[in-house]
Design a protein around this motif. Structure first.
Motif, PDB file in Angstrom:
ATOM      1  N   GLY A 178      43.545  41.834  35.734  1.00  0.00           N
ATOM      2  CA  GLY A 178      43.701  41.877  37.183  1.00  0.00           C
ATOM      3  C   GLY A 178      44.315  43.169  37.687  1.00  0.00           C
ATOM      4  O   GLY A 178      45.012  43.886  36.966  1.00  0.00           O
ATOM      5  N   LYS A 179      44.063  43.448  38.941  1.00  0.00           N
ATOM      6  CA  LYS A 179      44.626  44.627  39.602  1.00  0.00           C
ATOM      7  C   LYS A 179      46.117  44.423  39.817  1.00  0.00           C
ATOM      8  O   LYS A 179      46.571  43.333  40.155  1.00  0.00           O
ATOM      9  CB  LYS A 179      43.935  44.844  40.950  1.00  0.00           C
ATOM     10  CG  LYS A 179      44.355  46.115  41.676  1.00  0.00           C
ATOM     11  CD  LYS A 179      43.579  46.259  42.978  1.00  0.00           C
ATOM     12  CE  LYS A 179      43.932  47.552  43.689  1.00  0.00           C
ATOM     13  NZ  LYS A 179      43.209  47.686  44.982  1.00  0.00           N
ATOM     14  N   HIS A 180      46.884  45.489  39.595  1.00  0.00           N
ATOM     15  CA  HIS A 180      48.315  45.415  39.888  1.00  0.00           C
ATOM     16  C   HIS A 180      48.726  46.663  40.657  1.00  0.00           C
ATOM     17  O   HIS A 180      48.508  47.788  40.227  1.00  0.00           O
ATOM     18  CB  HIS A 180      49.153  45.248  38.617  1.00  0.00           C
ATOM     19  CG  HIS A 180      48.752  46.141  37.479  1.00  0.00           C
ATOM     20  ND1 HIS A 180      49.204  47.430  37.333  1.00  0.00           N
ATOM     21  CD2 HIS A 180      47.936  45.911  36.440  1.00  0.00           C
ATOM     22  CE1 HIS A 180      48.693  47.958  36.249  1.00  0.00           C
ATOM     23  NE2 HIS A 180      47.920  47.070  35.678  1.00  0.00           N
ATOM     24  N   SER A 181      49.267  46.440  41.824  1.00  0.00           N
ATOM     25  CA  SER A 181      49.668  47.522  42.710  1.00  0.00           C
ATOM     26  C   SER A 181      51.017  47.182  43.330  1.00  0.00           C
ATOM     27  O   SER A 181      51.229  46.062  43.809  1.00  0.00           O
ATOM     28  CB  SER A 181      48.628  47.725  43.819  1.00  0.00           C
ATOM     29  OG  SER A 181      49.105  48.605  44.806  1.00  0.00           O
ATOM     30  N   LYS A 182      51.918  48.133  43.308  1.00  0.00           N
ATOM     31  CA  LYS A 182      53.277  47.913  43.807  1.00  0.00           C
ATOM     32  C   LYS A 182      53.285  47.430  45.245  1.00  0.00           C
ATOM     33  O   LYS A 182      54.109  46.599  45.630  1.00  0.00           O
ATOM     34  CB  LYS A 182      54.078  49.209  43.680  1.00  0.00           C
ATOM     35  CG  LYS A 182      55.533  49.098  44.090  1.00  0.00           C
ATOM     36  CD  LYS A 182      56.277  50.382  43.806  1.00  0.00           C
ATOM     37  CE  LYS A 182      57.749  50.266  44.173  1.00  0.00           C
ATOM     38  NZ  LYS A 182      58.504  51.501  43.863  1.00  0.00           N
ATOM     39  N   ASN A 183      52.368  47.921  46.051  1.00  0.00           N
ATOM     40  CA  ASN A 183      52.372  47.604  47.477  1.00  0.00           C
ATOM     41  C   ASN A 183      51.482  46.418  47.844  1.00  0.00           C
ATOM     42  O   ASN A 183      51.554  45.916  48.961  1.00  0.00           O
ATOM     43  CB  ASN A 183      51.938  48.829  48.283  1.00  0.00           C
ATOM     44  CG  ASN A 183      52.878  50.000  48.101  1.00  0.00           C
ATOM     45  OD1 ASN A 183      54.087  49.824  48.057  1.00  0.00           O
ATOM     46  ND2 ASN A 183      52.318  51.195  47.984  1.00  0.00           N
ATOM     47  N   GLU A 184      50.638  45.979  46.902  1.00  0.00           N
ATOM     48  CA  GLU A 184      49.644  44.961  47.244  1.00  0.00           C
ATOM     49  C   GLU A 184      49.761  43.673  46.437  1.00  0.00           C
ATOM     50  O   GLU A 184      49.297  42.621  46.873  1.00  0.00           O
ATOM     51  CB  GLU A 184      48.224  45.526  47.024  1.00  0.00           C
ATOM     52  CG  GLU A 184      47.908  46.776  47.830  1.00  0.00           C
ATOM     53  CD  GLU A 184      46.552  47.346  47.462  1.00  0.00           C
ATOM     54  OE1 GLU A 184      45.726  46.612  46.892  1.00  0.00           O
ATOM     55  OE2 GLU A 184      46.324  48.539  47.726  1.00  0.00           O
ATOM     56  N   THR A 185      50.382  43.720  45.265  1.00  0.00           N
ATOM     57  CA  THR A 185      50.276  42.619  44.319  1.00  0.00           C
ATOM     58  C   THR A 185      51.555  41.796  44.210  1.00  0.00           C
ATOM     59  O   THR A 185      52.645  42.346  44.057  1.00  0.00           O
ATOM     60  CB  THR A 185      49.916  43.162  42.915  1.00  0.00           C
ATOM     61  OG1 THR A 185      48.771  44.019  43.024  1.00  0.00           O
ATOM     62  CG2 THR A 185      49.603  42.030  41.956  1.00  0.00           C
ATOM     63  N   THR A 186      51.414  40.487  44.285  1.00  0.00           N
ATOM     64  CA  THR A 186      52.529  39.578  43.981  1.00  0.00           C
ATOM     65  C   THR A 186      52.281  38.874  42.653  1.00  0.00           C
ATOM     66  O   THR A 186      53.215  38.602  41.906  1.00  0.00           O
ATOM     67  CB  THR A 186      52.712  38.536  45.092  1.00  0.00           C
ATOM     68  OG1 THR A 186      51.473  37.832  45.294  1.00  0.00           O
ATOM     69  CG2 THR A 186      53.120  39.207  46.395  1.00  0.00           C
ATOM     70  N   ASP A 187      51.017  38.563  42.371  1.00  0.00           N
ATOM     71  CA  ASP A 187      50.630  37.966  41.092  1.00  0.00           C
ATOM     72  C   ASP A 187      49.435  38.737  40.530  1.00  0.00           C
ATOM     73  O   ASP A 187      48.555  39.179  41.274  1.00  0.00           O
ATOM     74  CB  ASP A 187      50.241  36.502  41.266  1.00  0.00           C
ATOM     75  CG  ASP A 187      51.418  35.639  41.681  1.00  0.00           C
ATOM     76  OD1 ASP A 187      52.339  35.480  40.866  1.00  0.00           O
ATOM     77  OD2 ASP A 187      51.422  35.154  42.830  1.00  0.00           O
ATOM     78  N   VAL A 188      49.411  38.889  39.211  1.00  0.00           N
ATOM     79  CA  VAL A 188      48.295  39.542  38.534  1.00  0.00           C
ATOM     80  C   VAL A 188      47.406  38.453  37.947  1.00  0.00           C
ATOM     81  O   VAL A 188      47.855  37.631  37.153  1.00  0.00           O
ATOM     82  CB  VAL A 188      48.794  40.481  37.416  1.00  0.00           C
ATOM     83  CG1 VAL A 188      47.608  41.119  36.699  1.00  0.00           C
ATOM     84  CG2 VAL A 188      49.704  41.553  37.999  1.00  0.00           C
ATOM     85  N   GLU A 189      46.129  38.459  38.338  1.00  0.00           N
ATOM     86  CA  GLU A 189      45.198  37.428  37.896  1.00  0.00           C
ATOM     87  C   GLU A 189      44.135  38.016  36.976  1.00  0.00           C
ATOM     88  O   GLU A 189      43.401  38.924  37.368  1.00  0.00           O
ATOM     89  CB  GLU A 189      44.529  36.750  39.099  1.00  0.00           C
ATOM     90  CG  GLU A 189      45.477  35.901  39.938  1.00  0.00           C
ATOM     91  CD  GLU A 189      44.732  35.033  40.928  1.00  0.00           C
ATOM     92  OE1 GLU A 189      43.624  35.439  41.355  1.00  0.00           O
ATOM     93  OE2 GLU A 189      45.235  33.953  41.279  1.00  0.00           O
ATOM     94  N   ASP A 190      44.062  37.507  35.763  1.00  0.00           N
ATOM     95  CA  ASP A 190      43.047  37.909  34.803  1.00  0.00           C
ATOM     96  C   ASP A 190      41.986  36.820  34.714  1.00  0.00           C
ATOM     97  O   ASP A 190      42.287  35.628  34.860  1.00  0.00           O
ATOM     98  CB  ASP A 190      43.653  38.116  33.414  1.00  0.00           C
ATOM     99  CG  ASP A 190      44.680  39.239  33.386  1.00  0.00           C
ATOM    100  OD1 ASP A 190      44.828  39.937  34.407  1.00  0.00           O
ATOM    101  OD2 ASP A 190      45.329  39.408  32.344  1.00  0.00           O
ATOM    102  N   TYR A 191      40.754  37.238  34.423  1.00  0.00           N
ATOM    103  CA  TYR A 191      39.653  36.278  34.319  1.00  0.00           C
ATOM    104  C   TYR A 191      38.989  36.424  32.956  1.00  0.00           C
ATOM    105  O   TYR A 191      38.737  37.534  32.486  1.00  0.00           O
ATOM    106  CB  TYR A 191      38.618  36.530  35.425  1.00  0.00           C
ATOM    107  CG  TYR A 191      37.421  35.608  35.354  1.00  0.00           C
ATOM    108  CD1 TYR A 191      37.532  34.264  35.691  1.00  0.00           C
ATOM    109  CD2 TYR A 191      36.175  36.085  34.947  1.00  0.00           C
ATOM    110  CE1 TYR A 191      36.442  33.409  35.625  1.00  0.00           C
ATOM    111  CE2 TYR A 191      35.073  35.243  34.885  1.00  0.00           C
ATOM    112  CZ  TYR A 191      35.213  33.905  35.219  1.00  0.00           C
ATOM    113  OH  TYR A 191      34.127  33.059  35.154  1.00  0.00           O
TER     114      TYR A 191
END
Length: 270
Positions: A178-191
């Motif tokens: 999943g995408k992880h961005s300091k300003n956008e992400t609260t949870d990282v989701e992998d598929y």
């Protein structure tokens, strides 16, 4: 009694500061109680500020390393990491096709977790054509999955479709990180999309830290270790996600800028 301890292999580049590449893989193997070996394809001179020089290994040397491991050891599972150019990718593909190294996890290392391209177009094409069809599992990050699928990945439906597109390139199983961005992400989701068509999501809280070097290496090498130890693929991925999350969450103070994750974590916290 010879060769009874579980043995695994990483094929990739050396990172001189120990935070990523085969150094991160070997630390992960040790933490997962398997015996790790390595085939060196390249070496970089770098530290927590960045990479400043590199050297590629000759084709003949890569071939010799793989042959010597095959001649003496019983490898149950293996992975590839950074393969810097088309010639290196072809050499590795030709060699592993002739060996019996077990379950193959391909960490594509095409684009950084920040979106910067690492491979030239020829090498990118060779990776897809020569190595993808040999892989039991690929573990692209968000940006790599974007490029490989041609989709923006702005929704779960697009990510699901991307996994199907990637599977059609040859790998049996696909894990899109999943995408992880300091300003956008609260949870990282992998598929994850498995060979039999089943699929599932993993979600973990985003950790705001600059100590994330070696994250992808650690995830893929943990999967290698757990598969080699006898877990099925879903169980291996679940464990790898927990291990990597704890390695990120429990920060160690090494380096002045972009530091490594923590391979000293204990099994009882996973």
């Amino acid at each position: 009694m010879m060769n009874e301890f579980t043995q695994v292999l990483t094929i990739g580049g050396s990172d001189s500061d120990g935070s990523a590449g085969i150094q991160a893989d070997l630390k992960t193997f040790q933490a997962n109680n398997v015996y790790g070996m390595s085939v060196l394809t390249a070496a970089v001179a770098g530290n927590s500020y960045g990479i400043h020089d590199q050297m590629l290994m000759p084709k003949s040397f890569i071939e010799s390393q793989i042959k010597d491991i095959k001649d003496d050891f019983k490898v149950s599972a293996f992975k590839t990491g950074m393969l810097s150019d088309s010639n290196t990718i072809k050499t590795v593909a030709n060699q592993i096709e002739d060996q019996q190294f077990g379950f193959f996890v391909l960490d594509p290392v095409i684009i950084t977790k920040h979106g910067d391209m690492l491979l030239e177009q020829e090498a990118y094409k060779t990776l897809i054509e020569d190595l993808f069809p040999l892989a039991d599992l690929i573990t692209p990050n968000y940006y790599e999955a974007q490029k490989l699928s041609g989709l923006e990945l702005n929704s779960q439906d697009e990510i699901i479709n991307a996994a199907k597109i990637l599977q059609e390139l040859g790998p049996k199983n696909v894990l899109i990180k999943g995408k992880h961005s300091k300003n956008e992400t609260t949870d990282v989701e992998d598929y994850v999309l498995l060979e039999d068509g089943t699929s599932f999501w993993f979600s973990q809280p985003f950790v705001d830290t600059e100590h994330i070097n070696g994250t992808g290496d650690t995830l893929s090498s943990t999967i290698v270790a757990q598969v080699a130890l006898g877990k099925n693929l879903k169980e291996s991925i679940e464990y790898a996600k927990k291990f990597t999350y704890q390695a990120i969450k429990n920060v160690i103070d090494v380096g002045h800028k972009y530091g490594p994750i923590n391979h000293f974590i204990k099994n009882d916290i996973i």
